[in-house]
Design an enzyme around this catalytic site. Structure first.
Site, short mmCIF file in Angstrom:
data_model
loop_
_atom_site.label_atom_id
_atom_site.label_comp_id
_atom_site.label_asym_id
_atom_site.label_seq_id
_atom_site.Cartn_x
_atom_site.Cartn_y
_atom_site.Cartn_z
N ARG A 54 0.85 -1.19 0.00
CA ARG A 54 0.00 0.00 0.00
C ARG A 54 0.88 1.23 0.00
O ARG A 54 2.05 1.16 0.34
CB ARG A 54 -0.91 -0.02 1.24
CG ARG A 54 -1.87 -1.21 1.24
CD ARG A 54 -2.67 -1.30 2.53
NE ARG A 54 -3.57 -0.17 2.73
CZ ARG A 54 -4.78 -0.07 2.21
NH1 ARG A 54 -5.26 -1.04 1.44
NH2 ARG A 54 -5.54 0.98 2.47
N HIS A 79 -1.25 -24.30 33.47
CA HIS A 79 -1.21 -25.57 32.75
C HIS A 79 -2.61 -26.12 32.63
O HIS A 79 -3.34 -26.12 33.64
CB HIS A 79 -0.32 -26.57 33.48
CG HIS A 79 -0.31 -27.93 32.85
ND1 HIS A 79 0.34 -28.18 31.67
CD2 HIS A 79 -0.93 -29.09 33.21
CE1 HIS A 79 0.15 -29.45 31.33
NE2 HIS A 79 -0.62 -30.02 32.25
#
Ligand code: FAD
Ligand code: NAD
Length: 474
Positions: free
Chosen positions: A279, A451
């Site tokens: 762009r 965990h």
């Protein structure tokens, strides 16, 4: 008498609207001028990002991921669905609804923060005056002590593959196909090519991406780019590197491409062609001749490290200036400039800006690549950890990719973190925080990570820098 403001922002993309809201929060009388019109022809705040960029692309990425999973992920969970169907009107309509919700939301935020919107094209005149030309051609002039230019960017057009909005399209066109193209060609294996190429590949298109550079994802860390390339190939994304497009001709509703690669001239016929080769800053109609604001060699508004143009009270931010073309980079510049204007200590750390590619697996990084450290002669240690050894990733059936951490060999300061894998768009945030606080790999290694989570891959990569990862050989 023209209306006088403390701050006028030109452009209501993520750089401009965020800057305007922050300026208003700081008690500055603020206006924001924007010219974008939505699909319904009405003014739509939020710029490229909300209308034809970040948000709609992520909406389609998510819808297409659900569809792809039906055939490619759910069977492994023992779930199968016969004859899944796609309703394209709902597929595209859901995306449009999300865009409307968010662009409308900016209007409400402006109201809540007392930012005055002006709909039309803003032109900076000498003496910090802004001429606003509405869609009906009527003009009014407003003025301010400070003007922030946030006019954003537009797609680069190739002279031999001009956009026609039907067969040869830019990002906006590729977010609005009314049916799944049987064959989709993409020019440019950058972020847009990979994200929108993935959307249509998942929906069933045969996707061929033509990339001029010999290296895949040259800006990313080479190990991560290699792992990503392997996964994309498995999904059937055909990526031709070192290939240059010579010609794209529309004949009888098909696009005929001629490109040259290492083996010579090649032909390819596709139904749609997405050109995504980067762009460029958009400054058309933005500046009167005598404002004194300068552009650089790439047409970007020239600014110093404080986003100041050198003209008293004139600032520029976002895609229209140097630096990565990312929504969050522009937003942080908007906040910083508003704070500098208000006499506060604005701040943007360009060294810790996260980059994310929302493919499957996702790619994310912040800081230096291994090659950049090597080239600069900076001594470093590397820690890696594969998602294949992460319980949560295996439970999700998404155990691909790895986290790679680079830390200074003497001080252990984290210099870069690079990832490809599930959910890494979120995991990178922890690493950015650590880098922003000048943290070491040991700091991350000593932090308790829940965990079983994907974040354990970051923890183990940090441990691996010191060759003490628990769940792999070191
Ligand atoms: P823009 O968003 O371009 O906004 C500029 C606004 O100014 C526009 O509304 C424009 O109409 C208006 N304007 C211009 N000139 C004038 C004028 N003279 N008068 C009045 N108004 C004017 N970035 C990310 O960080 N994450 C992503 O996931 C992501 N995905 C993307 C996906 C796609 C398909 C695309 C195309 C881009 C994506 N980007 C993404 C990049 C992101 O959209 C841009 O970095 C961001 O929008 C730049 O913000 P900005 O405010 O500088 O400019
Ligand atoms: P890009 O710079 O990411 O990629 C363009 C690619 O096209 C490059 O790999 C380049 O080598 C290649 N190229 C250039 N000219 C070519 C040619 N003639 N033939 C073949 N290949 C050519 O640009 P983009 O994908 O168009 O995206 C534009 C901007 O939007 C980027 O700067 C990006 O930061 C931003 N964006 C960000 C996200 C995100 O953060 N997830 C998503 C989409 C877009």
């Amino acid at each position: 008498m023209s209306e006088k403001y403390d701050v006028i922002v030109i452009g209501a993309g993520p750089a401009g609207y965020v800057g305007a809201i922050r300026a208003a929060q700081l008690g500055l009388k603020t206006a924001c001028v924007d010219a974008f019109t939505g699909k319904d022809g009405k003014p739509a705040l939020g710029g490229t990002c909300l209308n034809v960029g970040c948000i709609p692309s992520k909406a389609l990425l998510d819808s297409s991921r659900q569809y792809w999973n039906l055939a490619h992920n759910l069977p492994a969970h023992g779930i199968s669905v016969d004859n899944p169907k796609v309703d394209m009107a709902t597929f595209i309509g859901r995306k449009d609804k999300i865009v409307k919700q968010f662009t409308g939301g900016i209007g409400q935020l402006f109201k809540a923060n007392k930012v005055t919107p002006y709909f039309g094209t803003g032109k900076l005149l000498k003496g910090n005056q802004v001429e606003v030309t509405a869609a009906d051609g009527s003009k009014q002039t407003i003025s301010a002590t400070n003007v922030i230019l946030a006019s954003g960017s537009i797609p680069i057009e190739l002279p031999f593959a001009k956009f026609d909005g039907k067969h040869i399209v830019d990002n906006a066109g590729a977010l609005d196909f009314t049916e799944v193209p049987k064959r989709l060609g993409v020019i440019g294996a950058g972020v847009i090519g990979l994200e929108l190429g993935s959307v249509w590949r998942r929906m069933g298109s045969e996707v061929t991406i033509i990339e001029a550079l010999p290296d895949f994802l040259a800006a990313a860390d080479a190990d991560i780019a290699k792992l990503a390339a392997k996964e994309f190939a498995k999904q059937g994304l055909s990526i031709k590197l070192d290939a240059k497009l010579n010609k794209a001709e529309v004949k009888k509703g098909e696009v005929h491409l001629t490109y040259t690669d290492k083996s010579g001239e090649q032909q390819l016929v596709v139904d749609k062609l997405l050109v995504a080769v980067g762009r460029r800053a958009y400054t058309r109609d933005l500046l009167a001749d005598d404002t004194g604001v300068k552009l650089d060699e790439r047409g970007r508004i020239l600014v110093d490290e404080h986003c100041h143009t050198g003209v008293d009270g004139v600032w520029a931010i976002g895609d229209a200036v140097r630096g990565p073309m990312l929504a969050h980079k522009g937003s942080e510049e908007g906040v910083a400039v508003a704070e500098w204007i208000a006499g506060k200590a604005g701040h943007v750390n360009y060294d810790t800006i996260p980059f994310v590619i929302y493919t499957e697996p996702e790619v994310a990084w912040a800081g230096k690549t291994e090659k950049e450290l090597k080239d600069a002669g900076i001594p470093y240690r590397v820690g890696t950890f594969p998602f294949a050894a992460i319980g949560r990733a295996v439970a999700m059936n998404e155990a691909m990719g790895q986290v790679k951490m680079l830390a200074h060999a003497d001080t252990d300061r984290i210099l870069g973190v690079h990832m490809v894998g599930p959910g890494v768009s979120e995991l990178i945030a922890e690493c950015v925080v650590a880098m922003e606080f000048k943290g070491s790999s040991e700091d991350l290694a000593r932090i308790v990570h829940a965990h079983p989570t994907l974040s354990e891959a970051v923890h183990e990569a940090a441990l691996s820098v010191d060759k003490r990862a628990i769940h792999k050989g070191n």
